[in-house]
Design an enzyme around this catalytic site. Sequence first.
Site, short mmCIF file in Angstrom:
data_model
loop_
_atom_site.label_atom_id
_atom_site.label_comp_id
_atom_site.label_asym_id
_atom_site.label_seq_id
_atom_site.Cartn_x
_atom_site.Cartn_y
_atom_site.Cartn_z
N GLU A 1 83.93 31.84 -9.79
CA GLU A 1 84.33 32.16 -8.59
C GLU A 1 85.52 31.16 -7.95
O GLU A 1 86.24 31.49 -7.34
CB GLU A 1 83.21 32.17 -7.72
CG GLU A 1 82.20 33.31 -7.85
CD GLU A 1 80.92 33.06 -6.97
OE1 GLU A 1 80.28 34.19 -6.83
OE2 GLU A 1 80.21 32.22 -6.79
N ASP B 1 75.79 20.40 -11.93
CA ASP B 1 74.97 21.52 -12.11
C ASP B 1 75.48 22.83 -12.31
O ASP B 1 75.10 24.01 -12.18
CB ASP B 1 74.10 21.65 -10.71
CG ASP B 1 74.66 21.94 -9.38
OD1 ASP B 1 76.06 21.95 -9.66
OD2 ASP B 1 74.26 22.38 -8.32
N HIS C 1 86.08 29.78 23.72
CA HIS C 1 86.19 29.04 22.22
C HIS C 1 84.95 28.24 21.93
O HIS C 1 85.28 27.29 21.36
CB HIS C 1 87.61 28.62 22.01
CG HIS C 1 88.64 29.43 21.75
ND1 HIS C 1 88.64 30.41 20.64
CD2 HIS C 1 89.84 29.62 22.27
CE1 HIS C 1 89.72 30.73 20.58
NE2 HIS C 1 90.45 30.55 21.76
N HIS D 1 93.55 40.33 27.34
CA HIS D 1 93.18 39.11 26.54
C HIS D 1 94.83 38.48 26.34
O HIS D 1 95.17 37.26 26.85
CB HIS D 1 92.71 38.98 25.36
CG HIS D 1 92.52 37.74 24.88
ND1 HIS D 1 91.73 36.64 25.39
CD2 HIS D 1 93.03 37.27 23.75
CE1 HIS D 1 92.05 35.42 24.29
NE2 HIS D 1 92.84 35.84 23.45
N ASP E 1 82.58 18.45 -9.38
CA ASP E 1 81.03 18.97 -9.62
C ASP E 1 80.28 17.70 -9.57
O ASP E 1 79.66 17.13 -10.61
CB ASP E 1 80.87 19.67 -10.82
CG ASP E 1 79.53 20.32 -11.19
OD1 ASP E 1 78.58 20.24 -10.18
OD2 ASP E 1 78.90 20.48 -12.17
N ASN F 1 77.02 16.89 -8.99
CA ASN F 1 75.87 16.69 -9.48
C ASN F 1 75.52 17.37 -10.72
O ASN F 1 74.52 17.57 -11.35
CB ASN F 1 74.68 17.37 -8.50
CG ASN F 1 75.03 18.70 -8.13
OD1 ASN F 1 75.95 19.23 -8.84
ND2 ASN F 1 74.34 19.20 -7.27
N HIS G 1 90.11 36.86 18.97
CA HIS G 1 89.30 36.08 18.31
C HIS G 1 88.05 36.97 17.79
O HIS G 1 87.02 36.38 17.29
CB HIS G 1 88.89 34.70 18.51
CG HIS G 1 89.88 33.77 18.27
ND1 HIS G 1 89.71 32.73 16.99
CD2 HIS G 1 91.23 33.43 18.58
CE1 HIS G 1 90.81 32.07 16.89
NE2 HIS G 1 91.76 32.49 17.76
N ASP H 1 88.02 35.74 23.91
CA ASP H 1 87.99 34.67 22.97
C ASP H 1 86.79 33.73 23.21
O ASP H 1 86.96 32.58 23.74
CB ASP H 1 89.33 33.73 23.12
CG ASP H 1 90.39 34.25 22.07
OD1 ASP H 1 90.22 35.45 21.57
OD2 ASP H 1 91.16 33.59 22.04
#
Length: 679
Positions: A621, A654, A161, A272, A650, A652, A221, A188
């Site tokens: 988005e 932008d 891991h 596994h 947000d 800054n 994994h 893993d």
Amino acid sequence: MRAALLIQRWYRQYVARLEMRRRCTWNIFQSIEYAGEQDQIKLYNFFGYLMDHFTPASSERNLISHIFRENDICRDLEWERYFCYKNIEVPKSYTGHCLTFPITISGAAKLVEAFKQKHQLHSRFVLQLLGETWRLLRILPNINHISTCHTKEITICGDLHGHLEDLLLVFYKNGMPSSERPYLFNGDFVDRGKHSLEILLILFAFMLVYPNDVYLNRGNHEDHIVNLRYGFTKEVLGKYRVHGKKILKLVQKIFSWLPLASVIDDKVLVLHGGISDSTDLRILARVVRHKYVSALRPPKSPGTKTGQQTDAVVDPATSGRQGVQRYSLQDSFSRQASCSVEEELKERRQQASARQSHGDLWSSGSSSSDLGEVQATDGDEWKQIVDVLWSDPMTQDGCVPNQVRGGGCYWGPDVTEQVLSRHNLQLLIRSHECKQDGYEFCHNRKVLTIFSASNYYEVGSNRGAYIRLGPDLVPHFIQYQASRTSRELSLRQKVGRTERSALRALREQLFAHKSELISAFQEHDPHGTGLISMKHWASALEGVMRLSLPWRVLRSQLVSSTTEDGLLDYHSWFREHLISEPNAEVPNASLLETMYKHHSNLETIFRIIDTDHSGLISFEEFRQTWKLLSSHLQTEISDEAIADLALSIDFNKDGSIDINEFLEAFRLVDHTAQGTDTD
């Protein structure tokens, strides 16, 4: 003499109390870990549901469709061109290790030393190494067959891991891989730790040098969907901003080609996760393993590509073979303004109500078309792989769905006996579960769990271990703890430190479910006194959290005061936990709690939507992310609330949101853990 007996009795009671605390701590960590895995599977099944039941034109479907494109580039020659490293120049200013091919023993050793010194390998060499690994894996069988002799014991390592320090310590104590010192790494390798890619590159390098002496098994994994949630995707993109996407795509391909199991001297099976009552090594040996890029979802039937749509989805459980019409979430809003997302999804689920046959393992958000796909591609193959990667042993006989993890099964001693007898085997070695001592026998010592990542949950929480196995097939264990800090701590300090970390994680979970818990408490408080009994407190916690924890035992750590009658003021109880609010102002309390509760799901969706891997997403988005999450949770979140949240973070101004800053800004902080000592 009497004084000595009293001291002995006191010490035994002291150790017993520490052991009780340790077990409670362990239960907390494991319960939260497995709940997260179950949540990941449910989210992915929901995405699969959208893919199967919504039109290709729907924006929701378009957001996630790329994670199901498992064979964007299908011909080997095109893969070679896509991952070509030759046009990547290594600047003269590069001072890191320069790999030469074919890789030599010296080259692999120098790579280990470079990573030990925290140097980063140039992307050209990374892609070249991964490409060579892919070519080798393609000629390997599904099941490795390994032989030992008196002068050639094999070393078996469990989950790593991303803990590079553990791998380096194993090499230091046991020696690096060689023809006289073969290794088997049992899956893993990645996620959770910070050096997953370095571990992969080291293992791949030694496998190329010693293809007959270094063996790798796939773990649960080694799956690009799981990597989205548990850190490997983020790690690669953070280290390789220019070529990270290509690296991830090639690693995804490599994961699908990893062998599924190994057999040592025809007597010891190493895989596994585990087995089930239907595990058959003959089926496993002939599976086309690279079809299963993600074991969380069966592959499409031959001739059908993910993303290709027909006019209707056929419900195999419906005798009349009636089609189920596809819809877009956008269509549902325009068709009926008052119809919420969850109502639309409920309608679609009712139309495709057939569940998969493998219990409820993959049922949340899964569709009837999933069942049809399993039948079309031989469901036995898919189930074999899922069981091998995800299953866990249990003490009682039988084989039942693994509802705790959400995947694979729990199998008992009788199933172990059946499978070993069927294949003339005498021992099963598996990994997949963290053990305090690094290893653990069960099922009459016929099942052995090995786990190689020390300090997995917290510094001092567990040892790592590896196995040395010779022709007598008697496993010899070597234990270790990679952190110098943990080696310097006393038993009491280790337990205390781990316990505080576990309680901190649990408090965050409790705070994230605050509204549900208060509602549950109020059901036991019909007169609105704000007081409940400890029995009702424990019952409400179990009903809401579903973590299967000994809540009454945990009372002393979670509840600091009660009334003279033994009642708990549950409003004051929440205030005592001192979980901090975020810096950003969020006027919608419901949205804030959803953010806390589904923090990991949000991050997973963000990573999926951020297709260019820039770490930035637009306001639109961001809105679509929340719409996906609200659809998955079957709850309504207004556009206005989402817009207010976007504006508040947000920082800054932008018009875009930094994913990492957003997630960090809303990370919970437990102030009760601050200012404590180390005992």
